[in-house]
Design a protein around this motif. Structure first.
Motif, PDB file in Angstrom:
ATOM      1  N   GLY A 199     115.160  44.471 -12.127  1.00 19.80           N
ATOM      2  CA  GLY A 199     113.778  44.445 -11.836  1.00 19.80           C
ATOM      3  C   GLY A 199     113.503  43.485 -10.598  1.00 19.80           C
ATOM      4  O   GLY A 199     114.279  43.514  -9.601  1.00 19.80           O
ATOM      5  N   MET A 200     112.344  42.593 -10.834  1.00 17.56           N
ATOM      6  CA  MET A 200     112.139  41.760  -9.438  1.00 17.56           C
ATOM      7  C   MET A 200     112.707  40.170  -9.835  1.00 17.56           C
ATOM      8  O   MET A 200     111.899  39.465  -9.157  1.00 17.56           O
ATOM      9  N   ASN A 201     113.786  40.225 -10.712  1.00 18.62           N
ATOM     10  CA  ASN A 201     114.171  38.698 -10.968  1.00 18.62           C
ATOM     11  C   ASN A 201     114.593  38.156  -9.699  1.00 18.62           C
ATOM     12  O   ASN A 201     114.596  36.644  -9.544  1.00 18.62           O
ATOM     13  N   ASN A 202     115.191  38.743  -8.760  1.00 21.32           N
ATOM     14  CA  ASN A 202     115.341  38.029  -7.192  1.00 21.32           C
ATOM     15  C   ASN A 202     114.492  37.226  -7.078  1.00 21.32           C
ATOM     16  O   ASN A 202     114.690  36.137  -6.154  1.00 21.32           O
ATOM     17  N   GLU A 203     113.435  37.504  -6.955  1.00 25.15           N
ATOM     18  CA  GLU A 203     112.171  36.880  -6.578  1.00 25.15           C
ATOM     19  C   GLU A 203     111.905  35.592  -7.314  1.00 25.15           C
ATOM     20  O   GLU A 203     111.162  34.489  -6.709  1.00 25.15           O
ATOM     21  N   ARG A 204     112.328  35.369  -8.522  1.00 24.21           N
ATOM     22  CA  ARG A 204     112.251  34.255  -9.302  1.00 24.21           C
ATOM     23  C   ARG A 204     113.383  33.120  -8.964  1.00 24.21           C
ATOM     24  O   ARG A 204     113.281  31.800  -9.689  1.00 24.21           O
ATOM     25  N   ILE A 205     114.227  33.408  -8.072  1.00 22.26           N
ATOM     26  CA  ILE A 205     115.232  32.471  -7.820  1.00 22.26           C
ATOM     27  C   ILE A 205     114.980  31.806  -6.616  1.00 22.26           C
ATOM     28  O   ILE A 205     114.538  32.683  -5.537  1.00 22.26           O
ATOM     29  N   PRO A 206     115.051  30.485  -6.403  1.00 20.59           N
ATOM     30  CA  PRO A 206     114.630  29.749  -5.224  1.00 20.59           C
ATOM     31  C   PRO A 206     115.791  30.191  -4.150  1.00 20.59           C
ATOM     32  O   PRO A 206     116.867  30.377  -4.123  1.00 20.59           O
ATOM     33  N   ASP A 207     115.315  30.466  -2.855  1.00 19.91           N
ATOM     34  CA  ASP A 207     115.854  30.596  -1.795  1.00 19.91           C
ATOM     35  C   ASP A 207     116.281  29.687  -0.969  1.00 19.91           C
ATOM     36  O   ASP A 207     115.235  28.605  -0.761  1.00 19.91           O
ATOM     37  N   ILE A 208     117.580  29.471  -0.610  1.00 17.52           N
ATOM     38  CA  ILE A 208     118.128  28.377   0.225  1.00 17.52           C
ATOM     39  C   ILE A 208     117.334  28.149   1.521  1.00 17.52           C
ATOM     40  O   ILE A 208     117.230  26.866   1.877  1.00 17.52           O
ATOM     41  N   TYR A 209     116.705  28.966   1.837  1.00 13.34           N
ATOM     42  CA  TYR A 209     115.905  28.928   3.298  1.00 13.34           C
ATOM     43  C   TYR A 209     114.624  27.767   2.947  1.00 13.34           C
ATOM     44  O   TYR A 209     114.398  27.039   3.951  1.00 13.34           O
TER      45      TYR A 209
END
Length: 874
Positions: A81-91
């Motif tokens: 799904g859209m789970n990747n948006e819930r993981i903090p990005d290193i940038y």
């Protein structure tokens, strides 16, 4: 790559050994990790076996930080799904958020006499510092995703044999802004590492940029002398034939030797293959490093290695070993395929042509990113994915330059299944400045000089050449995807690394360079990359060795349910705003109106089922269209792309979970070694022969079927065709137009051998005069008899269609769990999406290790005019 011996603060460093040595084991369990912010001591203290690790997480090694966090349920599955948006990005978080300490306790006693113990890392992304039992092993921080590194840890082992290894892993120095561009803002390419981790048109960003100890960590034990980086070259002069008695082949072998002791050592280096041994006496000075070339070895009547479809893939188990005083200090085992690969310029097509053992090979390839976007690699997964490519009747896999040099386990599978490999290095036209791109942070002139550390890139390339060069499957090296490396890098690569460390493979400057495929007047370059009318593949000339051309690839409903939430399983519509947000996030590319001729889809299940008809037709048409112009327009074609290491809704013949869709079986049909086919746009019938055999009396049979199953024999004629050839037979457009005017028509194109067995069976479905499949929409239900029988380790599914009824059209066979009714993965079908004409039967064979592991299983069969049936296995 020539292994170099560096003496840094008393440590002996050397690149990691590719092959299993005399005594070697992997440190692949029992690791713990903690974020750098939670660790208050330095590495010397942390690596003391007595230091407590209370509250540390169990860690996954090999693996990335994100893999460990996922396995500890601290982040959601970024593939769903859209789970990747819930993981903090290193940038956004900064690099410390994904900077982690990894600790491993292991037992290893100090060896007796001159014994040595080595610690090897095969891949860390991107930087690391390493400590063992209170000692720092690396004098300066290690950088580079690809370069291997190794340490002689003999003097640092604990007296009681209880040791602790502590490694701090740093993310890439430049993490890049994941702004939606290819490689984000492009600055990810300033590092020597994978570029896709900042996002691409087939993936969302990997939030940790794949930071971690992502490849194997091993302990190796040797005697005083360590054998490393053996190099085996096989010379097979003259044209050869797979089934003939062979003239001798020459085997040339070298290896590097390190004397880890402070005394001179005399001994013998020897190599054995096929029961034949060559050797040389060697004297090594104290702490010496040397490369030794052994005498040429003559291998009589060798069993040769051939690409898939052309002959068997025989592999020899061989070994290099160093012996002193009747004691083996070290042994390197090497799997060798005896073959010789050459390339030539085809002046007619104006493209590169490849030969193996003196025989020309028409390249039918697939582009590959990597097995898993989070670097969760297993031998079993590699084997399954490469087997799928073999099952598609392909003979080459190209490793795209925005990712990895693939792992030895991948190449091992390619050796096994006969897949040639085209290996890019780590450049891309997108990040490295070929084009103007408003998404990029820096201008083309600046990007053209990426990465920042050219020497690290060069050393990494040299190391990877040594790692992979012994594999029979490795056919080409390539400077990068759609762009050359910067001039200073390129010059070393072309003039030094390749000739000195390999010297047996053609080196392409970049993936669509003129030395591969000259873009002739009227050619369109690479592509297309999405759904196309079939006439494009058959009738429009593109690059004569097209490195990237492809189409759609959405799986069926069961595939989508694995990663798309139920509420988002909404059929796409060909209009603005007609694609669900989750589909868009997972990089869906449109089918346009290609499903409509089958009837407007009623729901998502109907949509995905009709998409499989389009999938099959697209890839059959692609492979047939290119094959029909073999040696005239083309010397090869490589599909963009055959697999996804993430749950993307584009360009794949099987999904991330290893579930094939109809693309695979359409490709399998269209790329069959000996194949009868028809240009669906003008009705011309061809036979193509992608083998070395001459076929004299094969019968071409063309038979049409209407929607009720009535047949009309159009022709039945004996033909002959020579090796590696394509032949135009006849035109049947008028027949088909007349027979299919009202409802459309089926056409069975068959090749029948002299013993009356079918060697090729190809069923087309043609629309009515208005371009619609009106007859298909009104077909009566088929009533086949279906049985499933266990035969050894395989399952045979027989579909028998009675006479006096319609075709049983486009049937998907699935092996499912008896309780959940979900597919058992991965398993392999010798064919699928099969159609059975009236009065005949087909057998689909299911194989694979998952069958034995699956417990109680059943078979389901469903098709265009067949409601799903559940079949018990007898």
């Amino acid at each position: 790559m020539v292994r170099k011996l560096l003496n840094v603060t008393g440590l002996l460093l050397a690149p990691f050994l590719q092959l299993m040595a005399q005594s070697q084991y992997e440190l692949n369990s029992g690791w713990a990790c903690a974020n750098v912010s939670d660790v208050t001591v330095k590495g010397e203290a942390l690596s003391s076996p007595t230091y407590g690790l209370k509250g540390w997480l169990p860690a996954t090694v090999p693996g990335t930080v994100l893999t460990t966090l996922l396995n500890n349920k601290l982040v959601p599955d970024p593939f769903y799904g859209m789970n990747n948006e819930r993981i903090p990005d290193i940038y956004t978080t900064g690099r410390d958020h994904y900077t982690y300490w990894f600790v491993k306790d292991f037992s290893e006693a100090t060896p007796a006499a001159d014994g040595q113990v080595w610690l090897h890392f095969r891949g860390v992304n991107d930087g690391c510092d390493i400590y063992l039992n209170g000692h720092r092993l690396n004098a300066t921080t290690h950088y580079g995703t690809y370069i291997r590194h190794s340490y002689n840890i003999t003097s640092f082992l604990a007296k009681d044999g209880k040791n602790r290894l502590a490694v701090i892993v740093y993310p890439p120095a430049i993490v890049g802004n994941p702004n939606g561009g290819q490689g984000g803002d492009g600055t990810i390419a300033k590092n020597v590492g994978p570029q896709y981790t900042a996002g691409w048109d087939w993936i969302q960003p990997m939030r940790d940029r794949n930071t971690g100890i992502w490849d194997k960590v091993t302990i190796e034990k040797t005697g005083a002398v360590n054998v490393s980086n053996p190099h085996v070259v096989t010379l097979v002069p003259g044209p050869r034939w797979p089934d003939a008695k062979q003239a001798p082949a020459t085997v040339r072998v070298s290896a590097e030797l390190d004397n880890a002791t402070a005394k001179s050592i005399a001994g013998t280096l020897r190599y054995t293959i096929g029961g034949v041994t060559v050797s040389s006496k060697v004297t090594l000075a104290p702490k010496a490093h040397t490369e030794v070339q052994l005498p040429d070895l003559e291998l009589k009547d060798p069993k040769l290695w051939w690409p898939a479809g052309y002959g068997p893939q025989h592999l020899y188990q061989s070994k290099v070993e160093f012996v002193e005083n009747n004691k083996v200090d070290d042994t390197e085992e090497i799997t060798v395929g005896v073959r010789e690969i050459r390339t030539f310029w085809n002046a007619h097509t104006r493209s590169r042509e490849l030969s193996v053992n003196g025989q020309n090979i028409f390249i039918k390839g697939g582009n590959w990113i990597t097995s898993d976007a989070m670097f969760r690699f297993t031998d079993e997964r590699y084997d399954a994915e490469v087997r799928f490519h073999r099952d598609m009747n392909l003979n080459l896999i190209r490793i795209w330059g925005g990712s990895l040099t693939e792992r030895p386990e991948f190449f091992k599978a390619c050796d096994k299944y006969g897949m040639l490999v085209f290996q890019d290095f780590w450049m891309s036209g997108d990040c490295n400045g070929r084009w103007v791109d408003p998404m990029k942070k820096e201008d083309q002139w600046t990007r053209r000089q990426y990465p920042d550390d050219h020497r690290l890139w060069i050393n990494s390339a040299a190391d990877q050449v040594k790692l992979l060069r012994n594999h029979a499957s490795l056919a080409f090296w390539c400077g990068g995807n759609e762009i050359t490396p910067p001039k200073d890098i390129f010059d070393v690569l072309a003039d030094s690394i390749m000739p000195k460390l390999d010297g047996t493979r053609y080196f392409f400057h970049y993936s669509n360079t003129d030395s591969m495929s000259y873009n002739m007047l009227g050619g369109n370059g690479d592509g297309p990359y999405n759904w196309q009318p079939l006439n494009v593949f058959w009738n429009e000339r593109t690059w004569p060795f097209n490195s990237e051309v492809g189409s759609v690839g959405v799986g069926d409903l069961e595939s989508l349910e694995r990663f798309i939430p139920k509420e988002n399983l909404v059929s796409p519509e060909n209009k603005k705003g007609g694609v669900d947000s989750v589909w868009d996030y997972h990089k869906y590319i449109p089918y346009f109106n290609s499903l409509d001729p089958y009837g407007k889809p009623k729901d998502i299940r109907d949509w995905t089922n009709k998409a499989q008809l389009v999938n099959y037709d697209q890839y059959r048409g692609l492979m047939e269209g290119f094959s029909s112009h073999m040696w005239d327009w083309y010397t090869g074609v490589i599909i963009w792309k055959t697999q996804n290491p993430w749950t993307a809704l584009r360009g794949q013949h099987y999904d991330y979970y290893l579930d094939p869709n109809a693309c695979l079986y359409g490709n399998r049909t269209g790329a069959a070694p000996v194949h009868g086919m028809i240009n669906p746009t003008d009705g011309t019938v061809f036979i193509v022969n992608n083998t070395f055999n001459y076929y004299h009396d094969i019968m071409l049979q063309l038979k049409a079927y209407d929607m009720k199953g009535n047949d009309t024999l159009i022709t039945q004629v004996f033909c002959e065709i020579g090796p590696s050839n394509v032949q135009k037979i006849m035109n049947v457009k008028n027949f088909l137009d007349k027979l299919g005017e009202k409802e459309g028509v089926f056409l069975a194109v068959r090749l029948i051998k002299a013993d009356k067995t079918v060697m090729d069976d190809n069923l087309y479905w043609f629309p009515d005069a208005k371009g619609n499949y009106s007859g298909l929409q009104n077909m009566q239900a088929a009533k086949p008899r279906i049985t499933a029988t266990k035969s050894g380790n395989d399952i045979h599914v027989k579909i028998s269609n009675p006479e006096n009824g319609p075709l049983a059209f486009f049937n998907r066979v699935s092996l499912v769990d008896a309780q959940t009714k979900k597919r058992i993965l991965p398993v392999f079908y010798n064919d699928n999406y099969v159609s059975v004409v009236p009065g005949e039967e087909k057998v689909v064979i299911i194989s694979g290790d998952a069958i034995a592991r699956s417990g109680k299983a059943q078979v389901t069969v469903s098709g265009w005019n067949l409601a799903e049936q559940v079949i018990e296995i007898k």
